[in-house]
Scaffold this active site. Structure first.
Site, PDB file in Angstrom:
ATOM      1  CG  HIS A   1      -1.575   1.185   1.591  1.00  0.00           C
ATOM      2  ND1 HIS A   1      -2.560   1.682   0.781  1.00  0.00           N
ATOM      3  CD2 HIS A   1      -1.451   2.039   2.629  1.00  0.00           C
ATOM      4  CE1 HIS A   1      -3.012   2.797   1.326  1.00  0.00           C
ATOM      5  NE2 HIS A   1      -2.361   3.034   2.438  1.00  0.00           N
TER       6      HIS A   1
ATOM      7  CE1 TYR B   1      -3.018   7.144   4.714  1.00  0.00           C
ATOM      8  CE2 TYR B   1      -4.263   5.606   3.368  1.00  0.00           C
ATOM      9  CZ  TYR B   1      -3.106   5.939   4.037  1.00  0.00           C
ATOM     10  OH  TYR B   1      -2.043   5.076   4.045  1.00  0.00           O
TER      11      TYR B   1
ATOM     12  CG  ASP C   1     -31.958 -18.834  15.551  1.00  0.00           C
ATOM     13  OD1 ASP C   1     -30.998 -18.743  14.765  1.00  0.00           O
ATOM     14  OD2 ASP C   1     -33.096 -18.399  15.277  1.00  0.00           O
TER      15      ASP C   1
HETATM   16  P1  FAD Z   1       2.573  -6.565  12.654  1.00  0.00           P
HETATM   17  O1  FAD Z   1       2.831  -5.188  13.076  1.00  0.00           O
HETATM   18  O2  FAD Z   1       3.014  -6.936  11.280  1.00  0.00           O
HETATM   19  O3  FAD Z   1       3.234  -7.492  13.724  1.00  0.00           O
HETATM   20  C1  FAD Z   1       3.485  -8.870  13.527  1.00  0.00           C
HETATM   21  C2  FAD Z   1       4.798  -9.199  14.180  1.00  0.00           C
HETATM   22  O4  FAD Z   1       4.981 -10.598  14.161  1.00  0.00           O
HETATM   23  C3  FAD Z   1       5.967  -8.595  13.430  1.00  0.00           C
HETATM   24  O5  FAD Z   1       6.631  -7.711  14.272  1.00  0.00           O
HETATM   25  C4  FAD Z   1       6.786  -9.790  13.033  1.00  0.00           C
HETATM   26  O6  FAD Z   1       8.164  -9.546  13.072  1.00  0.00           O
HETATM   27  C5  FAD Z   1       6.348 -10.845  14.012  1.00  0.00           C
HETATM   28  N1  FAD Z   1       6.526 -12.200  13.480  1.00  0.00           N
HETATM   29  C6  FAD Z   1       6.007 -12.712  12.344  1.00  0.00           C
HETATM   30  N2  FAD Z   1       6.405 -13.970  12.152  1.00  0.00           N
HETATM   31  C7  FAD Z   1       7.188 -14.280  13.211  1.00  0.00           C
HETATM   32  C8  FAD Z   1       7.899 -15.460  13.598  1.00  0.00           C
HETATM   33  N3  FAD Z   1       7.899 -16.558  12.849  1.00  0.00           N
HETATM   34  N4  FAD Z   1       8.596 -15.425  14.748  1.00  0.00           N
HETATM   35  C9  FAD Z   1       8.630 -14.308  15.539  1.00  0.00           C
HETATM   36  N5  FAD Z   1       7.972 -13.179  15.205  1.00  0.00           N
HETATM   37  C10 FAD Z   1       7.268 -13.164  14.063  1.00  0.00           C
HETATM   38  N6  FAD Z   1      -3.960   0.861  10.261  1.00  0.00           N
HETATM   39  C11 FAD Z   1      -4.718   1.801  10.834  1.00  0.00           C
HETATM   40  O7  FAD Z   1      -5.540   1.477  11.668  1.00  0.00           O
HETATM   41  N7  FAD Z   1      -4.622   3.108  10.488  1.00  0.00           N
HETATM   42  C12 FAD Z   1      -3.753   3.513   9.538  1.00  0.00           C
HETATM   43  O8  FAD Z   1      -3.665   4.711   9.241  1.00  0.00           O
HETATM   44  C13 FAD Z   1      -2.960   2.556   8.885  1.00  0.00           C
HETATM   45  N8  FAD Z   1      -2.144   2.923   7.881  1.00  0.00           N
HETATM   46  C14 FAD Z   1      -1.317   2.005   7.332  1.00  0.00           C
HETATM   47  C15 FAD Z   1      -0.412   2.416   6.376  1.00  0.00           C
HETATM   48  C16 FAD Z   1       0.493   1.523   5.848  1.00  0.00           C
HETATM   49  C17 FAD Z   1       1.480   1.993   4.832  1.00  0.00           C
HETATM   50  C18 FAD Z   1       0.473   0.172   6.276  1.00  0.00           C
HETATM   51  C19 FAD Z   1       1.439  -0.828   5.736  1.00  0.00           C
HETATM   52  C20 FAD Z   1      -0.452  -0.252   7.200  1.00  0.00           C
HETATM   53  C21 FAD Z   1      -1.363   0.656   7.735  1.00  0.00           C
HETATM   54  N9  FAD Z   1      -2.304   0.269   8.687  1.00  0.00           N
HETATM   55  C22 FAD Z   1      -3.080   1.209   9.288  1.00  0.00           C
HETATM   56  C23 FAD Z   1      -2.468  -1.135   9.080  1.00  0.00           C
HETATM   57  C24 FAD Z   1      -1.760  -1.439  10.401  1.00  0.00           C
HETATM   58  O9  FAD Z   1      -0.458  -0.986  10.333  1.00  0.00           O
HETATM   59  C25 FAD Z   1      -1.750  -2.940  10.647  1.00  0.00           C
HETATM   60  O10 FAD Z   1      -3.018  -3.452  10.429  1.00  0.00           O
HETATM   61  C26 FAD Z   1      -1.284  -3.285  12.052  1.00  0.00           C
HETATM   62  O11 FAD Z   1      -0.113  -2.629  12.366  1.00  0.00           O
HETATM   63  C27 FAD Z   1      -1.105  -4.772  12.186  1.00  0.00           C
HETATM   64  O12 FAD Z   1      -0.523  -5.076  13.420  1.00  0.00           O
HETATM   65  P2  FAD Z   1      -0.096  -6.564  13.780  1.00  0.00           P
HETATM   66  O13 FAD Z   1       0.405  -6.570  15.170  1.00  0.00           O
HETATM   67  O14 FAD Z   1      -1.200  -7.486  13.445  1.00  0.00           O
HETATM   68  O15 FAD Z   1       1.015  -6.945  12.730  1.00  0.00           O
HETATM   69  N1  THG Z   2     -35.006 -23.831   9.073  1.00  0.00           N
HETATM   70  C1  THG Z   2     -34.294 -24.778   9.693  1.00  0.00           C
HETATM   71  N2  THG Z   2     -33.291 -24.468  10.530  1.00  0.00           N
HETATM   72  C2  THG Z   2     -32.977 -23.176  10.743  1.00  0.00           C
HETATM   73  C3  THG Z   2     -33.707 -22.153  10.132  1.00  0.00           C
HETATM   74  C4  THG Z   2     -34.747 -22.511   9.266  1.00  0.00           C
HETATM   75  N3  THG Z   2     -31.955 -22.884  11.564  1.00  0.00           N
HETATM   76  C5  THG Z   2     -31.431 -21.545  11.576  1.00  0.00           C
HETATM   77  C6  THG Z   2     -32.543 -20.541  11.525  1.00  0.00           C
HETATM   78  N4  THG Z   2     -33.398 -20.833  10.394  1.00  0.00           N
HETATM   79  C7  THG Z   2     -33.326 -20.672  12.792  1.00  0.00           C
HETATM   80  N5  THG Z   2     -34.405 -19.725  12.877  1.00  0.00           N
HETATM   81  C8  THG Z   2     -35.715 -20.085  13.021  1.00  0.00           C
HETATM   82  C9  THG Z   2     -36.601 -19.124  13.467  1.00  0.00           C
HETATM   83  C10 THG Z   2     -37.925 -19.455  13.713  1.00  0.00           C
HETATM   84  C11 THG Z   2     -38.355 -20.738  13.505  1.00  0.00           C
HETATM   85  C12 THG Z   2     -37.506 -21.684  13.002  1.00  0.00           C
HETATM   86  C13 THG Z   2     -36.167 -21.359  12.761  1.00  0.00           C
HETATM   87  C14 THG Z   2     -39.744 -21.132  13.844  1.00  0.00           C
HETATM   88  N6  THG Z   2     -40.234 -20.715  15.028  1.00  0.00           N
HETATM   89  C15 THG Z   2     -41.573 -21.024  15.466  1.00  0.00           C
HETATM   90  C16 THG Z   2     -42.136 -19.878  16.265  1.00  0.00           C
HETATM   91  O1  THG Z   2     -41.361 -19.111  16.847  1.00  0.00           O
HETATM   92  O2  THG Z   2     -43.331 -19.722  16.267  1.00  0.00           O
HETATM   93  C17 THG Z   2     -41.668 -22.294  16.265  1.00  0.00           C
HETATM   94  C18 THG Z   2     -41.122 -22.247  17.634  1.00  0.00           C
HETATM   95  C19 THG Z   2     -41.423 -23.496  18.431  1.00  0.00           C
HETATM   96  O3  THG Z   2     -42.435 -24.145  18.175  1.00  0.00           O
HETATM   97  O4  THG Z   2     -40.629 -23.773  19.337  1.00  0.00           O
HETATM   98  O5  THG Z   2     -40.382 -21.827  13.099  1.00  0.00           O
HETATM   99  O6  THG Z   2     -35.413 -21.660   8.636  1.00  0.00           O
HETATM  100  N7  THG Z   2     -34.569 -26.048   9.470  1.00  0.00           N
END
Ligand code: FAD
Ligand code: THG
Length: 819
Positions: free
Chosen positions: A224, A259, A547
């Site tokens: 980036h 930005y 659910d």
């Molecule tokens: P990292 O900082 O990469 O840390 C991972 C660490 O793991 C490293 O230090 C590495 O050395 C270590 N590591 C890896 N493998 C091993 C291993 N095998 N053994 C030991 N150590 C290991 N984010 C924002 O929120 N705002 C911003 O403005 C922004 N701007 C950005 C601009 C740029 C140019 C870039 C590149 C990134 C930007 N980001 C921004 C993103 C942000 O920097 C990252 O998402 C964040 O820093 C990730 O942190 P991390 O700890 O997950 O990873």
């Molecule tokens: N069908 C089946 N599984 C599911 C869903 C589905 N799992 C995930 C999600 N959808 C679950 N959500 C619901 C929500 C409502 C009902 C069924 C699944 C439902 N409720 C009745 C009631 O509230 O009147 C019966 C309740 C009861 O008798 O206990 O039918 O779509 N297979």
């Protein structure tokens, strides 16, 4: 009190914040292993410009950011600040963006983040370098701001060390030892560390760490571009104290993917508007190879940046022709859906990840992971971030790469909530796909499946129903057709066929199956073979994890209808290790149809080898039988609230199943109907959809699902917490609102105002064609959740009048379903 032995891989911002959060909770046996040098060890953290924009469509992502901002603002390192609330402005160059800024302002309002909209003159007053004629307006978040990466990393690291954590630098993790599927030690280039838990916080190197234990970590590193201007006279006149770095807000100009952040008398600016530059985690230089540079830094690509440079000059004339002091390409991680990766691998116990986390979310993610580890349940809803949320195809290298690149390109795009990904498609198709195409299906995508939203072949239904299908606004009419309204009404009046193959189906069997499911869920499952039960999975804190419908197909065999891959992982993670329970996700090899409507029995009865009368096959029972040549399992239930069945078959016989039902249905006016109709019908009936309406942040009573909880049935996961929560009484409730204006249809996530003040938010919404009302389910404080209570829904700058309604709006007596 020291807790288990934890090894964290990586001392970037995520690993360090996690060490801080764990030691804060009394887990002090924490070792952080880092290949680079503290506190700028060479990953993304070491060169991020540290800009925090908290606004996000996801409530959870916003909460991560809010916590991170609050925490960093409270830290200091040797008297120097770790966060400055200089505020942020997102500007709009186009009318579409200006409209979208309203939506962002409303998300922020829903999630409790203060923000406001600005006209171009106000933008310029807050950031004098911006040309007001280049923009149409702006969006301001006063609490946003900046950090200094290595400083806030060190501040947290030192705190963790004070509490007993060890940070081992210059040490590379080379292997992870497991015994019987459980982590026992981390191997490094300078020896082995015995441990109980490993957390991979290795940033974009994560996939390599995962591969050491056979766990796919689906992230794509991308380079980036970030540049720093030379000194600008236009900034020099503010004489910004070098210690403060910036006094004016950080800026996003999303219409051109850019930005900006001030740095004393210069501007740092970055762009996503260039050809994406994916990098393989395996190709990134090692620390030794890269030294003295950072391995995460690639050379500047001036020609790719040229258009962005031009755009910069348009927004800030001071940057026109200004010299660039430096520029580089920094690498960071993108996932297939833009959310981070959190949780434990289902394959390797004790192997946890905290990956693909922005700086902005670092402390929030780390706090939740720490809570999850220490107490067994995070306090925020993490279903969007769960490591186990992916279908198998989503873990393929090509998918991770394609979607990662796409998310880089789209990072600032205005995305409609129903907008499907374009590529790769189609991926998964139900056996009915060819018939659906022939009927002119408009497909959206769900978990990789092509899913009809409505069918153009049903246009003629509008001859009958057009008057009952009101118009709707510009935004709500995207990915929508009035035909969907006609399909909904045709379901209520006659009979319709729905492709519900996307529903997750899990078979749980074995001698331990009943006891296992009973211990894991809230409802009583010890019912006769043939019974179907609606039940909930809870976390140990009593929050709803999913659910389910559970059909007892035989003594030891259950079919579970679930909400997605996270449920499969949840079941696996809790299953006994003695082999008495087998869990199989059968979704891919099977298919499912919903046949619903008052005439459903007329269609199905002649086809079924068995009795489908109400007496023989009542509501919420299962029947294993045949439809013509096709062996099927039929469940008599309906998410749309009409008489009918879910019908399951093996995928190879799916087309035959469709054709058999379709032919028999013609005499009864059978139509195919799509997901848009389905959603409208379920909201009329008041059925909740997990993830949108309720999450682990809610207990069953608040969510209106207390009927599925049997506290007297004996022990189950979450029961103790529920007993405590029950006596406290619900603080908020999920209730239906009906909007005054039938042509106003909202989308979800809009703030609900009570007495003019934000008090809750919409979860899901649709027009209810039979009840003739625009419906929006919403969370409201208990005292406002009373029937008849007047509220307003904020929607693209409007305030829509609405009232709390009694639920369900449709068929409260259940006469349709039990017929
Ligand atoms: P990292 O900082 O990469 O840390 C991972 C660490 O793991 C490293 O230090 C590495 O050395 C270590 N590591 C890896 N493998 C091993 C291993 N095998 N053994 C030991 N150590 C290991 N984010 C924002 O929120 N705002 C911003 O403005 C922004 N701007 C950005 C601009 C740029 C140019 C870039 C590149 C990134 C930007 N980001 C921004 C993103 C942000 O920097 C990252 O998402 C964040 O820093 C990730 O942190 P991390 O700890 O997950 O990873
Ligand atoms: N069908 C089946 N599984 C599911 C869903 C589905 N799992 C995930 C999600 N959808 C679950 N959500 C619901 C929500 C409502 C009902 C069924 C699944 C439902 N409720 C009745 C009631 O509230 O009147 C019966 C309740 C009861 O008798 O206990 O039918 O779509 N297979």
């Amino acid at each position: 009190m020291a807790g288990p032995r934890v090894v964290i891989i990586g001392a970037g911002i995520v690993g360090t914040a996690l060490a801080d959060e764990l030691t804060m909770r009394g887990w002090t046996d924490v070792t952080v292993v880092e290949q680079g040098r503290l506190w700028a060890p060479g990953g993304s953290t070491s060169h991020a410009p540290g800009m925090f924009f908290q606004t996000n469509g996801s409530k959870t992502m916003t909460a991560f950011a809010q916590y991170t901002v609050g925490k960093y603002a409270g830290l200091e390192l040797d008297g120097r600040w770790c966060f400055r609330h200089i505020g942020s402005i997102e500007v709009a160059r186009t009318p579409a963006r200006l409209t979208d800024l309203h939506r962002r302002h409303e998300w922020a309002t829903s999630w409790g983040l203060e923000s406001r909209l600005l006209d171009p003159g106000e933008v310029q007053r807050l950031f004098p370098l911006i040309d007001p004629d280049a923009i149409l307006g702006g969006y301001h978040v006063p609490s946003d701001g900046i950090t200094v990466g290595s400083r806030v990393n060190e501040a947290q690291g030192r705190r963790a060390i004070d509490r007993g954590a060890r940070f081992v630098e210059g040490t590379q993790v080379t292997g992870i030892r497991t015994v019987r599927g459980r982590v026992t030690a981390v191997e490094t280039d300078s020896g082995e560390l015995a441990c109980d838990l490993v957390v991979c916080a290795a940033g974009f190197w994560g996939p390599r760490i995962g591969s050491l234990v056979g766990v796919t970590i689906p992230l794509q590193p991308l380079a980036h571009t970030l540049v720093k201007s030379g000194p600008l006279p236009e900034l020099a006149r503010f004489a910004i104290d070098p210690g403060d770095q910036s006094i004016h807000p950080i800026i996003r100009d999303q219409d051109v993917d850019m930005y900006y952040r001030e740095l004393v008398d210069r501007i740092w600016f970055g762009s996503y508007g260039h050809e994406p530059q994916p990098v393989s985690a395996w190709d990134i230089r090692s620390h030794a190879e890269a030294a003295p540079e950072m391995p995460s830094v690639l050379p500047f690509t001036a020609e790719l940046f040229e258009p962005s440079r031009r755009h910069a000059g348009e927004l800030m004339p001071a940057l026109r022709g200004a010299p660039l002091a430096e520029g580089f390409n920094g690498i960071f991680s993108f996932t297939p859906d833009g959310f981070p990766l959190m949780g434990e691998s289902p394959e390797v116990r004790g192997f946890w990840v905290a990956e693909a986390v922005w700086f902005t979310h670092s402390a929030g993610v780390s706090r939740e992971l720490a809570e999850w580890l220490v107490t067994g349940a995070p306090s925020l809803d993490l279903h969007e971030c769960d490591l186990n949320r992916f279908e198998r195809h989503q873990l393929t290298a090509d998918y991770v790469r394609t979607r990662g690149i796409q998310n880089y390109v789209e990072v600032y795009d205005v995305i409609h909530p129903l907008q499907p990904m374009e590529d790769p498609r189609p991926l998964r198709v139900a056996p009915f796909h060819v018939r659906e195409q022939a009927l002119g299906a408009c497909f959206l995508e769900s978990a990789g499946w092509e899913r009809p939203q409505w069918y153009e072949a049903n246009a003629s239904l509008l001859d009958r129903y057009a008057a009952d299908v009101p118009g709707r606004g510009q935004w709500a009419s995207r990915h929508w057709s009035p035909i969907a309204g006609a399909e909904a009404l045709a379901t209520r009046d006659g009979v319709a066929l729905y492709d519900i193959t996307t529903l997750k189906r899990i078979v749980v069997d074995g001698p331990g199956a009943l006891a296992f499911l009973d211990r894991l869920t809230t409802n009583r499952l010890d019912r006769p073979v043939g019974a179907v039960v609606y039940t909930l999975l809870l976390d140990p804190a009593g929050g709803i994890v999913s659910d389910l419908t559970i059909a007892r197909l035989a003594e030891d065999r259950f079919q579970v209808g679930a909400n997605g891959p996270v449920d499969v992982a949840w079941l696996r993670r809790h299953a006994p290790e003695d082999g008495t329970v087998r869990i199989e996700d059968v979704s891919a090899g099977t298919c499912a149809l919903g046949l619903w409507g008052p005439r459903a029995r007329e269609v199905i009865a002649p086809l079924v080898h068995g009795d489908v009368s109400n007496a023989a096959h009542p509501y919420f029972t299962a029947l294993s039988t045949e439809i013509g040549f096709v062996p099927v399992t039929m469940l008599r239930l309906s998410y749309v609230g009409e008489l009918g069945w879910e019908i399951y078959a093996d995928a190879d016989m799916g087309l035959k199943l469709w054709d058999t039902i379709w032919e028999a249905g013609q005499a009864h006016g059978l139509v195919a109907a799509g997901r848009a109709a389905f959603t409208s019908l379920r909201l009329e009936k008041g059925y909740r959809s997990y993830g949108a309406d309720m999450t682990s942040e809610h207990d069953p009573w608040e969510a209106g699902l207390g009927f599925a909880v049997k506290l007297d049935k004996g022990e189950f996961v979450g029961r103790d917490a529920l007993v405590r929560r029950r006596s406290a009484g619900p603080r908020r409730r999920l209730v239906p609102l009906v909007l005054d204006d039938p042509e106003a249809v909202v989308m979800g996530k809009e703030p609900v105002l009570v007495d003019g003040r934000p008090a809750g938010y919409v979860t899901s919404a649709a027009f209810g064609f039979r009840v003739g009302r625009s419906i929006a389910y919403a969370w409201l404080p208990s005292d406002a959740a009373t029937v008849g209570r007047r509220v307003e829904v904020a929607y693209f700058g409007d305030r829509l009048g609405a009232a709390v309604a009694e639920e369900p709006l449709y068929d409260p007596g259940m006469s349709r379903l039990r017929a």
